[in-house]
Design an enzyme around this catalytic site. Sequence first.
Site, PDB file in Angstrom:
ATOM      1  N   CYS A 168       0.804  -1.234   0.000  1.00 19.71           N
ATOM      2  CA  CYS A 168       0.000   0.000   0.000  1.00 19.71           C
ATOM      3  C   CYS A 168       0.833   1.279   0.000  1.00 19.71           C
ATOM      4  CB  CYS A 168      -0.928   0.000   1.217  1.00 19.71           C
ATOM      5  SG  CYS A 168      -2.131  -1.334   1.147  1.00 19.71           S
TER       6      CYS A 168
HETATM    7  N1  LIG Z   1      -3.214  -5.841   1.741  1.00 23.73           N
HETATM    8  C1  LIG Z   1      -3.624  -4.739   2.331  1.00 23.73           C
HETATM    9  O1  LIG Z   1      -3.242  -4.479   3.469  1.00 23.73           O
HETATM   10  C2  LIG Z   1      -4.563  -3.774   1.635  1.00 23.73           C
HETATM   11  C3  LIG Z   1      -5.163  -2.769   2.415  1.00 23.73           C
HETATM   12  C4  LIG Z   1      -6.046  -1.894   1.805  1.00 23.73           C
HETATM   13  C5  LIG Z   1      -6.285  -2.002   0.430  1.00 23.73           C
HETATM   14  N2  LIG Z   1      -5.677  -2.967  -0.318  1.00 23.73           N
HETATM   15  C6  LIG Z   1      -6.002  -3.020  -1.737  1.00 23.73           C
HETATM   16  O2  LIG Z   1      -6.887  -4.104  -1.960  1.00 23.73           O
HETATM   17  C7  LIG Z   1      -6.639  -4.705  -3.239  1.00 23.73           C
HETATM   18  C8  LIG Z   1      -6.325  -6.172  -3.082  1.00 23.73           C
HETATM   19  O3  LIG Z   1      -5.123  -6.307  -2.333  1.00 23.73           O
HETATM   20  P1  LIG Z   1      -4.709  -7.628  -1.596  1.00 23.73           P
HETATM   21  O4  LIG Z   1      -3.613  -7.252  -0.670  1.00 23.73           O
HETATM   22  O5  LIG Z   1      -5.900  -8.353  -1.084  1.00 23.73           O
HETATM   23  O6  LIG Z   1      -4.089  -8.456  -2.835  1.00 23.73           O
HETATM   24  P2  LIG Z   1      -3.660 -10.000  -2.826  1.00 23.73           P
HETATM   25  O7  LIG Z   1      -2.611 -10.134  -3.844  1.00 23.73           O
HETATM   26  O8  LIG Z   1      -3.448 -10.472  -1.438  1.00 23.73           O
HETATM   27  O9  LIG Z   1      -4.966 -10.756  -3.312  1.00 23.73           O
HETATM   28  C9  LIG Z   1      -5.561 -10.570  -4.535  1.00 23.73           C
HETATM   29  C10 LIG Z   1      -6.156 -11.884  -5.007  1.00 23.73           C
HETATM   30  O10 LIG Z   1      -6.811 -11.633  -6.245  1.00 23.73           O
HETATM   31  C11 LIG Z   1      -6.587 -12.723  -7.098  1.00 23.73           C
HETATM   32  N3  LIG Z   1      -6.810 -12.284  -8.483  1.00 23.73           N
HETATM   33  C12 LIG Z   1      -5.969 -11.597  -9.294  1.00 23.73           C
HETATM   34  N4  LIG Z   1      -6.588 -11.349 -10.468  1.00 23.73           N
HETATM   35  C13 LIG Z   1      -7.830 -11.862 -10.387  1.00 23.73           C
HETATM   36  C14 LIG Z   1      -8.953 -11.906 -11.255  1.00 23.73           C
HETATM   37  N5  LIG Z   1      -8.897 -11.330 -12.459  1.00 23.73           N
HETATM   38  N6  LIG Z   1     -10.068 -12.529 -10.833  1.00 23.73           N
HETATM   39  C15 LIG Z   1     -10.127 -13.102  -9.610  1.00 23.73           C
HETATM   40  N7  LIG Z   1      -9.105 -13.087  -8.733  1.00 23.73           N
HETATM   41  C16 LIG Z   1      -7.983 -12.465  -9.106  1.00 23.73           C
HETATM   42  C17 LIG Z   1      -5.176 -13.170  -6.800  1.00 23.73           C
HETATM   43  O11 LIG Z   1      -4.965 -14.516  -7.178  1.00 23.73           O
HETATM   44  C18 LIG Z   1      -5.106 -12.959  -5.273  1.00 23.73           C
HETATM   45  O12 LIG Z   1      -5.456 -14.144  -4.575  1.00 23.73           O
HETATM   46  C19 LIG Z   1      -5.505  -3.886  -3.843  1.00 23.73           C
HETATM   47  O13 LIG Z   1      -6.056  -2.870  -4.632  1.00 23.73           O
HETATM   48  C20 LIG Z   1      -4.824  -3.283  -2.646  1.00 23.73           C
HETATM   49  O14 LIG Z   1      -4.165  -2.071  -2.967  1.00 23.73           O
HETATM   50  C21 LIG Z   1      -4.830  -3.868   0.277  1.00 23.73           C
END
Ligand SMILES: NC(=O)c1ccc[n+]([C@@H]2O[C@H](COP(=O)([O-])OP(=O)(O)OC[C@H]3O[C@@H](n4cnc5c(N)ncnc54)[C@H](O)[C@@H]3O)[C@@H](O)[C@H]2O)c1
Length: 410
Positions: free
Chosen positions: A259
């Site tokens: 992030c």
């Molecule tokens: N991790 C954090 O602390 C956090 C906090 C706030 C916001 N975010 C935001 O949330 C979003 C997700 O982040 P995250 O950390 O959960 O990511 P992550 O990589 O942990 O998980 C994302 C998941 O999506 C899956 N994926 C990718 N493409 C896909 C598709 N086309 N269809 C279905 N599944 C798909 C991946 O296989 C993965 O399991 C991002 O935009 C991130 O910036 C993350």
Amino acid sequence: MALDLVVVGLGYVGLPLARAACAAGLAVAGVDTSREVVAGLRAGRSHVGDITDAEVAEMLAAGFTATANPAPVGAADTVVICVPTGLVDGEPDLSAVLSAARSVARHLRPGTLVVLESTSFPGTTEEVLAPVLESGGLVAGADFHLAFSPERIDPGNTAFSFRSTPKVVGGLTPVCAKRCAAFYEDLVDTVVVASGLREAETAKLLENSYRLVNIALVDELAVFCAGLGVDVWEVLRCAATKPFGFQPFRPGPGVGGHCIPVDPRYLAARARASALPATMITTALEVTAGMPGYVARRACELLAAERPVAGSSALLVGVAYKADVADVRQTPATSVVRQLRALGVRVAYHDPHVPAFAVDGVPVPAGSGPCDIAVVLQDHAAVDLGEVLRDARCVLDTRGVAEGDNVVRL
Ligand SMILES: NC(=O)c1ccc[n+]([C@@H]2O[C@H](COP(=O)([O-])OP(=O)(O)OC[C@H]3O[C@@H](n4cnc5c(N)ncnc54)[C@H](O)[C@@H]3O)[C@@H](O)[C@H]2O)c1
């Protein structure tokens, strides 16, 4: 079977959402393109630090299903997209959002609420997501509802839960916003309705840019104080006693994770595209990106005072990007290892949360015991610093937590 919720993307954000919805009694399915993630969840294994295997087992017992096939979208009242929004060559990469949108569009039914939770620049939901969702002929705001709700998951934070962290929502239309607010009201204590999609999108980017800029400020202050012989930790301790108008941030070896080093670049890229300024963010990114190099240089100065740097040994304590988590994505430790190795230093690491750590494909050996210098990069509660640092000749402490005559603080 009718579903209350389909979560698309079952990672750090999607899985806790699915769990909260299951716990609230909703019928939930999850879609993820990673067969490994799907197989793991089906077998009751969690791949996300804040969710235990036992919690996945509870979800499965409550009827949760995980699949790589987006067909459940066609049976859902609400679809929430939580896919990664990373960077390619330092620029926003919306390929996962676009690909998830195409999957959802193929199965979208009239009346569904589609929510984007992935962090992105203002305009993404309306200008990027909506046209793809509408490719099947349904119209956003008329045939289906469309909203954006930023995630505020803070991995490792035990003070605020999914439920107790207020949720911001913004809708394409007032009705979309109302419907989205009603969905989250079952899952969290407080829902805050923004006046529009762009305001909700920008609020998330402000939150993370605020952290970045303030971390950069104290990082630079630490460098400045070290140069002047001022104890920055005392400066911070004193300033933090002001009961109003000041929020303490602490310096460190640089920012990491998914992030703080990433999201502000979305804001800066959007500003650039419209010839608008993003000076604070750009400067803060530069300052924080320079910190691992500064830490490596300080470590080498301390080593050089006693022995040749090449061939000496360094132990990095805590290589995860933040305290009390196992995540090494974009951890500043990577750059510290790279720079120390380039000078011939033999680098090992100690981190109870990280079972294996490699840089540029070369494993960093796990170790403890005697070393020429120990560099404290993270302050994990699970690390007994006294024990780990006992046999270090000297210590560079980037977190202001170690004690002893041989300790030098950032
Ligand atoms: N991790 C954090 O602390 C956090 C906090 C706030 C916001 N975010 C935001 O949330 C979003 C997700 O982040 P995250 O950390 O959960 O990511 P992550 O990589 O942990 O998980 C994302 C998941 O999506 C899956 N994926 C990718 N493409 C896909 C598709 N086309 N269809 C279905 N599944 C798909 C991946 O296989 C993965 O399991 C991002 O935009 C991130 O910036 C993350």
